[in-house]
Design an enzyme around this catalytic site. Structure first.
Site, PDB file in Angstrom:
ATOM      1  N   CYS A 118     -22.685  39.297  14.188  1.00 20.41           N
ATOM      2  CA  CYS A 118     -21.666  39.211  15.242  1.00 20.41           C
ATOM      3  C   CYS A 118     -22.020  38.171  16.303  1.00 20.41           C
ATOM      4  O   CYS A 118     -21.159  37.746  17.065  1.00 20.41           O
ATOM      5  CB  CYS A 118     -21.446  40.572  15.879  1.00 20.41           C
ATOM      6  SG  CYS A 118     -20.944  41.815  14.692  1.00 20.41           S
ATOM      7  N   HIS A 260     -18.059  40.281  22.922  1.00 20.60           N
ATOM      8  CA  HIS A 260     -17.817  40.664  21.529  1.00 20.60           C
ATOM      9  C   HIS A 260     -16.962  41.929  21.537  1.00 20.60           C
ATOM     10  O   HIS A 260     -17.238  42.884  22.267  1.00 20.60           O
ATOM     11  CB  HIS A 260     -19.163  40.899  20.849  1.00 20.60           C
ATOM     12  CG  HIS A 260     -19.053  41.396  19.453  1.00 20.60           C
ATOM     13  ND1 HIS A 260     -18.101  40.921  18.577  1.00 20.60           N
ATOM     14  CD2 HIS A 260     -19.773  42.323  18.767  1.00 20.60           C
ATOM     15  CE1 HIS A 260     -18.246  41.534  17.415  1.00 20.60           C
ATOM     16  NE2 HIS A 260     -19.247  42.393  17.511  1.00 20.60           N
ATOM     17  N   ASN A 290     -13.181  45.053  15.393  1.00 18.53           N
ATOM     18  CA  ASN A 290     -14.367  44.192  15.430  1.00 18.53           C
ATOM     19  C   ASN A 290     -14.271  43.171  14.294  1.00 18.53           C
ATOM     20  O   ASN A 290     -14.329  43.552  13.120  1.00 18.53           O
ATOM     21  CB  ASN A 290     -15.618  45.067  15.294  1.00 18.53           C
ATOM     22  CG  ASN A 290     -16.905  44.264  15.299  1.00 18.53           C
ATOM     23  OD1 ASN A 290     -16.887  43.034  15.268  1.00 18.53           O
ATOM     24  ND2 ASN A 290     -18.025  44.962  15.349  1.00 18.53           N
TER      25      ASN A 290
HETATM   26  C1  LIG Z   1     -19.413  54.246  15.590  1.00 18.21           C
HETATM   27  C2  LIG Z   1     -18.991  54.793  16.971  1.00 18.21           C
HETATM   28  C3  LIG Z   1     -17.525  54.526  17.206  1.00 18.21           C
HETATM   29  C4  LIG Z   1     -19.211  56.295  16.964  1.00 18.21           C
HETATM   30  O1  LIG Z   1     -18.900  56.820  18.240  1.00 18.21           O
HETATM   31  P1  LIG Z   1     -19.872  57.898  18.930  1.00 18.21           P
HETATM   32  O2  LIG Z   1     -19.254  58.345  20.154  1.00 18.21           O
HETATM   33  O3  LIG Z   1     -21.223  57.216  19.034  1.00 18.21           O
HETATM   34  O4  LIG Z   1     -19.862  59.049  17.875  1.00 18.21           O
HETATM   35  P2  LIG Z   1     -21.105  59.721  17.156  1.00 18.21           P
HETATM   36  O5  LIG Z   1     -21.728  58.758  16.191  1.00 18.21           O
HETATM   37  O6  LIG Z   1     -21.978  60.310  18.211  1.00 18.21           O
HETATM   38  O7  LIG Z   1     -20.364  60.852  16.349  1.00 18.21           O
HETATM   39  C5  LIG Z   1     -19.743  61.928  16.999  1.00 18.21           C
HETATM   40  C6  LIG Z   1     -18.997  62.761  15.969  1.00 18.21           C
HETATM   41  O8  LIG Z   1     -17.810  62.072  15.578  1.00 18.21           O
HETATM   42  C7  LIG Z   1     -17.732  62.041  14.153  1.00 18.21           C
HETATM   43  N1  LIG Z   1     -16.990  60.845  13.739  1.00 18.21           N
HETATM   44  C8  LIG Z   1     -17.474  59.615  13.470  1.00 18.21           C
HETATM   45  N2  LIG Z   1     -16.482  58.782  13.112  1.00 18.21           N
HETATM   46  C9  LIG Z   1     -15.351  59.515  13.142  1.00 18.21           C
HETATM   47  C10 LIG Z   1     -14.002  59.230  12.875  1.00 18.21           C
HETATM   48  N3  LIG Z   1     -13.597  58.013  12.473  1.00 18.21           N
HETATM   49  N4  LIG Z   1     -13.103  60.225  13.044  1.00 18.21           N
HETATM   50  C11 LIG Z   1     -13.466  61.454  13.431  1.00 18.21           C
HETATM   51  N5  LIG Z   1     -14.746  61.771  13.706  1.00 18.21           N
HETATM   52  C12 LIG Z   1     -15.668  60.836  13.571  1.00 18.21           C
HETATM   53  C13 LIG Z   1     -19.167  62.024  13.704  1.00 18.21           C
HETATM   54  O9  LIG Z   1     -19.262  62.483  12.365  1.00 18.21           O
HETATM   55  C14 LIG Z   1     -19.804  63.001  14.686  1.00 18.21           C
HETATM   56  O10 LIG Z   1     -19.548  64.286  14.254  1.00 18.21           O
HETATM   57  P3  LIG Z   1     -20.716  65.399  14.327  1.00 18.21           P
HETATM   58  O11 LIG Z   1     -21.031  65.525  15.795  1.00 18.21           O
HETATM   59  O12 LIG Z   1     -20.056  66.604  13.720  1.00 18.21           O
HETATM   60  O13 LIG Z   1     -21.849  64.829  13.547  1.00 18.21           O
HETATM   61  C15 LIG Z   1     -19.837  54.132  18.102  1.00 18.21           C
HETATM   62  O14 LIG Z   1     -21.151  54.636  18.065  1.00 18.21           O
HETATM   63  C16 LIG Z   1     -19.885  52.621  18.006  1.00 18.21           C
HETATM   64  O15 LIG Z   1     -18.904  51.944  18.251  1.00 18.21           O
HETATM   65  N6  LIG Z   1     -21.075  52.061  17.673  1.00 18.21           N
HETATM   66  C17 LIG Z   1     -21.264  50.657  17.471  1.00 18.21           C
HETATM   67  C18 LIG Z   1     -20.568  50.204  16.214  1.00 18.21           C
HETATM   68  C19 LIG Z   1     -21.281  49.136  15.465  1.00 18.21           C
HETATM   69  O16 LIG Z   1     -22.375  49.318  15.003  1.00 18.21           O
HETATM   70  N7  LIG Z   1     -20.642  47.991  15.313  1.00 18.21           N
HETATM   71  C20 LIG Z   1     -21.171  46.932  14.513  1.00 18.21           C
HETATM   72  C21 LIG Z   1     -22.114  46.046  15.211  1.00 18.21           C
HETATM   73  S1  LIG Z   1     -21.507  45.150  16.571  1.00 18.21           S
END
Ligand SMILES: CC(C)(COP(=O)(O)OP(=O)(O)OC[C@H]1O[C@@H](n2cnc3c(N)ncnc32)[C@H](O)[C@@H]1OP(=O)(O)O)[C@@H](O)C(=O)NCCC(=O)NCCS
Length: 333
Positions: A118, A260, A290
Site C-alpha cells: 500500500c 491511504h 482499500n
Molecule cells: C479488519 C478490521 C475491519 C476489523 O475490525 P476490528 O474492529 O479490528 O474487528 P476485530 O478484528 O476486532 O473483530 C471483531 C469481531 O468482528 C468479527 N468480524 C470481522 N469481520 C466481520 C465482518 N465483515 N462482518 C461481521 N463481523 C465481522 C470478527 O470475527 C470478530 O468477532 P469475534 O469477536 O466473535 O471474534 C480492522 O481491524 C481493519 O481495518 N484493519 C486493517 C485492515 C488491513 O489490514 N488492511 C490492509 C493493509 S493497509
C-alpha cells in the site's frame, strides 16, 4: 556538475472499473455472515469497484496514466520514464510498467515496477522524483494500480469486504524552481513484521466469468487488529514529522492530508491522537474501499478535479501497509 531541479506535480489521472459492489452483495450474493451495518460502522466502506472481464491492473493503469499525461498537457512521446507500483501485476514478468509503456505508445524509455504494497505509490514517487531532481529524466509517469479483489478469499469476512480495484497516476516534471512540487519524501519498512499482511502468489489476469469466486490457491492474509494498531501509530508519527518538516521549510502548514484509504476508524484515531483537523482530510474509502497502491493517487486526482485542493496548496500524502511499509510525501501543488 549536476544541477538539482524542483519536481513539479504536473498532471494527475485515475481509472475506476465501472462495476460497483455495495456491501449488501456480500450477504445477498456471497452468503457471507456479515452486514452492511457492520461494514459501514467498522470500516466506513459503503461500496467498492471490482475489475470486470478483460480489466487488469495494467489496463486500468494505462487508462489512469493516459489521463495523467493529458492533464499535464503532454503526449506519451514526452515521457522519459515510467515507474509503476502494484502488488497485483498482470504477470511476474514483464513488468506492468512495460505493458503500460506499450499501451501508451511511449518511446523506448526505461520502465519498471516497484513493490511496496500500500506504500508502493509513494515509493515509486520517490524513485521518479530523484530521476527528475537530478535531470536524468524530464517527465516521469508514476502509477499505482491494483486488482486486489483477485487476491482475496471471498469466504473470509475479515478481509474480503475491505478491498477494491482501481488505478491512479501522476506526471512529475522538472522545474528550475527548487521550492516547488515534491518537498520531502519519507520511506520506512520493517520486514520483521512481514507476516501481518501477505499476498502469497500472483493474481490470475483472466478470472472466470460470473460472481467473484475462489480464483487461486493462495489468498491474501491479514491480521486486521494488529495492522489497525500499526497503521494508527505510524500515521500519527508521519503527520507529526511532516508538521515539523513544514516548519523547517518555512511553509505555512499542511493544507490538505490525503491518507491511504483503509479504514475510517484508523484515520479518525490518528487524527484524534495527532490533533490534525478533520476538515483538511480527503476520504473516499466509502466509495472505493482499500485499493492499496492506487488509493493515494486516486484520492489526489479526485481532490484536484473536485477543487478539494488547488494549485499552491501544500498536501501531505501518507501511506502504510504490507512489508510492513510506511511512507509520506509533502507536495506543494
Ligand atoms: C479488519 C478490521 C475491519 C476489523 O475490525 P476490528 O474492529 O479490528 O474487528 P476485530 O478484528 O476486532 O473483530 C471483531 C469481531 O468482528 C468479527 N468480524 C470481522 N469481520 C466481520 C465482518 N465483515 N462482518 C461481521 N463481523 C465481522 C470478527 O470475527 C470478530 O468477532 P469475534 O469477536 O466473535 O471474534 C480492522 O481491524 C481493519 O481495518 N484493519 C486493517 C485492515 C488491513 O489490514 N488492511 C490492509 C493493509 S493497509
Amino acid at each position: 556538475m549536476t544541477q538539482l531541479l524542483g519536481v513539479a506535480l504536473r498532471g494527475t489521472g485515475s481509472c475506476l472499473p465501472a462495476r460497483v459492489v455495495p456491501n449488501d452483495e456480500f450477504t445477498d450474493v456471497l452468503n457471507l455472515d456479515t452486514s452492511d451495518e457492520w461494514i459501514r460502522t467498522r470500516t466506513g466502506i459503503r461500496e467498492r469497484r471490482f475489475a470486470g472481464l478483460g480489466e487488469t491492473s495494467a489496463s486500468l493503469g494505462a487508462i489512469a496514466a493516459r489521463n495523467a499525461v493529458e492533464s499535464a498537457g503532454l503526449t506519451p512521446h514526452d515521457i522519459d520514464l515510467i515507474v509503476c507500483a502494484s502488488v497485483t501485476p498482470d504477470l511476474m514478468s514483464p513488468a506492468n510498467a512495460n505493458l503500460i509503456q506499450a499501451a501508451l505508445g511511449c518511446r523506448q524509455i526505461p520502465s519498471f515496477d516497484v513493490l511496496a504494497a500500500c506504500s508502493g505509490f509513494l515509493y515509486a514517487l520517490s524513485v521518479g522524483s530523484q530521476f527528475v531532481r537530478t535531470g536524468a529524466a524530464k517527465h516521469v509517469l508514476v502509477i499505482g494500480t491494483e486488482v486486489l479483489t483477485r487476491t482475496i478469499d471471498f469466504t473470509d469476512r475479515n478481509s474480503c469486504i475491505l478491498f477494491g480495484d482501481g488505478a491512479g497516476a501522476v506526471v512529475l516534471s522538472g522545474t528550475p524552481v527548487l521550492n516547488a512540487g515534491v518537498r520531502t519524501i519519507r520511506l520506512y519498512s520493517d520486514g520483521s513484521r512481514q507476516e501481518l499482511i501477505q499476498v502469497p502468489s500472483r493474481v490470475t489476469p483472466n478470472p472466470p466469468p460470473g460472481p467473484p469466486q475462489l480464483q487461486r490457491l493462495d489468498y491474501m492474509r491479514i491480521s486486521g487488529r494488529e495492522v489497525f494498531r500499526f497503521a494508527v501509530t505510524r500515521m500519527v508519527e508521519l503527520i507529526e514529522q511532516a508538521e515539523a518538516d513544514t516548519r523547517e521549510l518555512g511553509l505555512s502548514g499542511i493544507d490538505v492530508l490525503i491518507p491511504h484509504q483503509v479504514n475510517q476508524r484508523i484515520i479518525d484515531a490518528a487524527l484524534e491522537s495527532s490533533g490534525f483537523p478533520k476538515e483538511k482530510v480527503v476520504v473516499n474509502l466509502d466509495r472505493y474501499g482499500n485499493t492499496s497502491a492506487a488509493s493515494v493517487p486516486i484520492a489526489l486526482d479526485e481532490a484536484l478535479r473536485t477543487g478539494r485542493c488547488k494549485p499552491g496548496d501544500t498536501v501531505l500524502l501518507v501511506a502504510f501497509g504490507g512489508g510492513l511499509t510506511w511512507s509520506s510525501a509533502l507536495v506543494t501543488l
